[in-house]
Design an enzyme around this catalytic site. Structure first.
Site, mmCIF file in Angstrom:
data_model
loop_
_atom_site.group_PDB
_atom_site.id
_atom_site.type_symbol
_atom_site.label_atom_id
_atom_site.label_comp_id
_atom_site.label_asym_id
_atom_site.label_seq_id
_atom_site.Cartn_x
_atom_site.Cartn_y
_atom_site.Cartn_z
ATOM 1 N N LEU A 258 0.848 -1.191 0.000
ATOM 2 C CA LEU A 258 0.000 0.000 0.000
ATOM 3 C C LEU A 258 0.884 1.243 0.000
ATOM 4 C CD1 LEU A 258 -2.734 -1.125 2.563
ATOM 5 C CD2 LEU A 258 -2.562 -1.578 0.107
ATOM 6 N N SER B 12 57.364 18.980 -10.111
ATOM 7 C CA SER B 12 56.315 19.758 -9.475
ATOM 8 C C SER B 12 55.859 20.886 -10.393
ATOM 9 C CB SER B 12 56.826 20.350 -8.155
ATOM 10 O OG SER B 12 57.123 19.329 -7.235
ATOM 11 N N ARG C 153 1.549 14.963 6.711
ATOM 12 C CA ARG C 153 2.347 15.371 7.874
ATOM 13 C C ARG C 153 3.841 15.425 7.583
ATOM 14 N NH1 ARG C 153 -0.041 11.381 12.345
ATOM 15 N NH2 ARG C 153 -0.654 10.234 10.474
ATOM 16 N N ARG D 86 36.518 11.196 -7.927
ATOM 17 C CA ARG D 86 35.266 11.308 -8.660
ATOM 18 C C ARG D 86 35.025 10.061 -9.510
ATOM 19 N NH1 ARG D 86 36.267 16.924 -11.475
ATOM 20 N NH2 ARG D 86 34.330 16.341 -12.576
ATOM 21 N N GLU E 284 -9.944 1.035 15.023
ATOM 22 C CA GLU E 284 -9.105 2.200 14.784
ATOM 23 C C GLU E 284 -9.148 3.130 16.003
ATOM 24 O OE1 GLU E 284 -7.113 2.585 12.223
ATOM 25 O OE2 GLU E 284 -7.799 0.693 11.360
#
Length: 486
Positions: free
Chosen positions: A12, A417, A19, A345, A167
């Site tokens: 269901l 570098s 809410r 990544r 209920e």
């Protein structure tokens, strides 16, 4: 589908969930890497049912699109107006019957799409109890500390049989004192369920078709109504607001970490460690505080991750170390080292004993065994061979403003570098590149590439251009020193 498997499971998932105060349908809110309905479907799938149908309603297009991706074998039934749980189940049965109106034979399990803590083991216990006791319907119940808002289980005072589910809004004061509640999860005889749903009335406070009324209808017809009590009441908790969502996330996360620790994983601080349900571990893995493991992440034997690390869909090989790192869609090889403060990544692959060090970012890069990119570098769209070393502050310049291009650096290379490799370019095996070089042409194997301007010193420039400055005074003082002191 095994011999004792249910014919079908009806989920269901049609409600709006007002809410939650969200534009997103309630059942699509996520905890631990899955939507609420995704967790329910995973638990339902452990029953190996013949079919699963999800009843959708509010923003059904979004829910259907999600199901098509997460569980493409699940069928959907539309409940155009939310007229109660009984009406929703009728829509599900009609879909299972293919519009023929014929009753569904065998056992039909009904579950709620907003109960992410429900386990396959509890559903199996419900299904087994239903079959063993020969019930027309078996309701999953639980004893809860606070039953407010839940339907109460009313039992016969002598036999203990379930006589009704009332209920909360329709319950009397004495019934509201009952702590055994209805979970909203049932096992039904499919044919009896189909017949009873046609007799459900709407003369209640909401004017809806209550699925719970089926129990009274079947009992009045002389059929057995039984119950299966959940061992942990938290399993049946439905999610109605963001507070309950967070509570369920904490509970499920604790459950996942407990299972990992019992299987031989060290979790240094469970309170600050978060994992998805799809994460897997091998024995003797260590997870340090402040770590988030998401998606299909796998941590190999003896590997250490964290602290302060977030890995998504990333595999970490045995004995590897990943520290203060963010990684998405990456592969970290055995005994490799990542971080601190690295960013891997998608498409990044680190070979055995490779290194992506401090402030290194990689994307779509294949790094060979033993190769090191120690610090302050960006490696994108690149292949680097074995046992090479990339100097600090190097950039693989892969984007020309229109397209991405590839750089290849061979094995046993030493690059200086502050190098820039302007793709497409290839540096051959065993080659060196000088510090400060901008490499725009291929470097043959074994060569030294130098691509920088010659240094030129202009004597006396500071005194002429910055007279009276601190630099000028320091230079003047230095010029007066004897050579032995300079």
């Amino acid at each position: 589908m095994s011999a004792n498997s249910p014919t079908a499971v009806v989920v269901l998932a049609a409600g709006e969930g007002t809410r939650m105060k969200s534009a997103l349908p309630k059942v699509l809110h996520e905890i631990c890497g899955r939507s609420l309905v995704g967790h329910v479907l995973a638990a339902s799938g452990e029953l190996d049912p013949g079919q699963i149908v999800a009843v959708v309603g509010h923003k059904h297009e979004e829910v259907e699109a999600h199901l098509a991706t997460f569980a493409p074998d699940v069928r959907t039934a539309l409940q155009p107006t939310q007229n109660g749980t009984g009406h929703a189940v009728r829509m599900g049965l009609e879909e299972l019957a293919g519009g023929t109106g014929s009753p569904v034979s065998g056992t039909v399990i009904v579950v709620c799409g907003d109960t992410p803590l429900l386990t396959g083991a509890t559903l199996r216990a419900l299904n087994d109890t239903h079959a063993a006791d020969g019930n027309a319907v078996t309701v999953l119940t639980a004893e809860v500390p606070d039953a407010t808002g839940y339907g109460r289980i009313v039992r016969d005072g002598v036999s203990g049989a379930v006589t009704a589910i009332v209920e909360h809004k329709d319950a009397s004061e004495s019934q509201r004192a009952i702590r055994e509640i209805n979970s909203g999860v049932f096992a039904f005889d499919g044919q009896l369920l189909t017949d009873a749903l046609g007799k459900v009335r709407t003369d209640n406070s909401q004017g809806e078709e209550y699925l719970t009324d089926v129990l009274g209808i079947l009992r009045e017809a002389g059929h057995r109504v039984g119950a299966s009590v959940a061992a942990d009441h938290r399993e049946i908790a439905g999610i109605n607001n963001r507070v309950q969502l967070a509570e369920a996330r904490r509970t499920l996360n604790d459950r996942l970490l407990t299972a990992a620790m019992l299987a031989g994983v060290t979790v240094v601080d469970p309170a600050t460690t978060w994992v998805d349900a799809t994460v897997s571990f091998e024995q003797d893995a260590v997870v340090h505080p402040g770590t988030q493991l998401q998606g299909a992440t796998h941590i190999g034997e003896g590997a250490e991750v964290g602290p302060n690390t977030r890995l998504k869909d990333t595999s970490v090989g045995a004995g590897a170390r990943v520290d203060n790192t963010v990684a998405d869609g990456a592969e970290v090889g055995e005994q490799a080292s990542v971080g601190p403060f690295a960013y891997l990544r998608p498409g990044t692959r680190l070979g055995t004993k490779a290194k992506a060090g401090t402030y290194v970012e990689m994307k779509n890069a294949s790094i060979g065994e033993g190769t090191k990119v120690p610090h302050l570098s960006y490696v994108g769209d690149a292949t680097i061979g074995e046992y090479s070393n990339i100097g600090a502050a190097s950039v693989f310049v892969n984007y020309d403003g229109e397209a991405k291009h590839h750089t290849t650096v061979g094995s046993h290379c030493k690059t200086g570098s502050d190098n820039m490799f302007v793709a497409p370019v290839t540096v051959g095996d065993g080659a060196y590149t000088a510090a400060g070089s901008v490499i725009t042409k291929d470097v043959p194997p074994g060569s030294l590439a130098v691509a920088r301007g010659q240094q030129r010193n202009i004597d006396g420039w500071v005194a002429r251009k910055r007279p009276g400055s601190a630099a000028a005074k320091a230079a003047e003082a230095a010029s007066r020193k004897p050579d032995s002191e300079a």
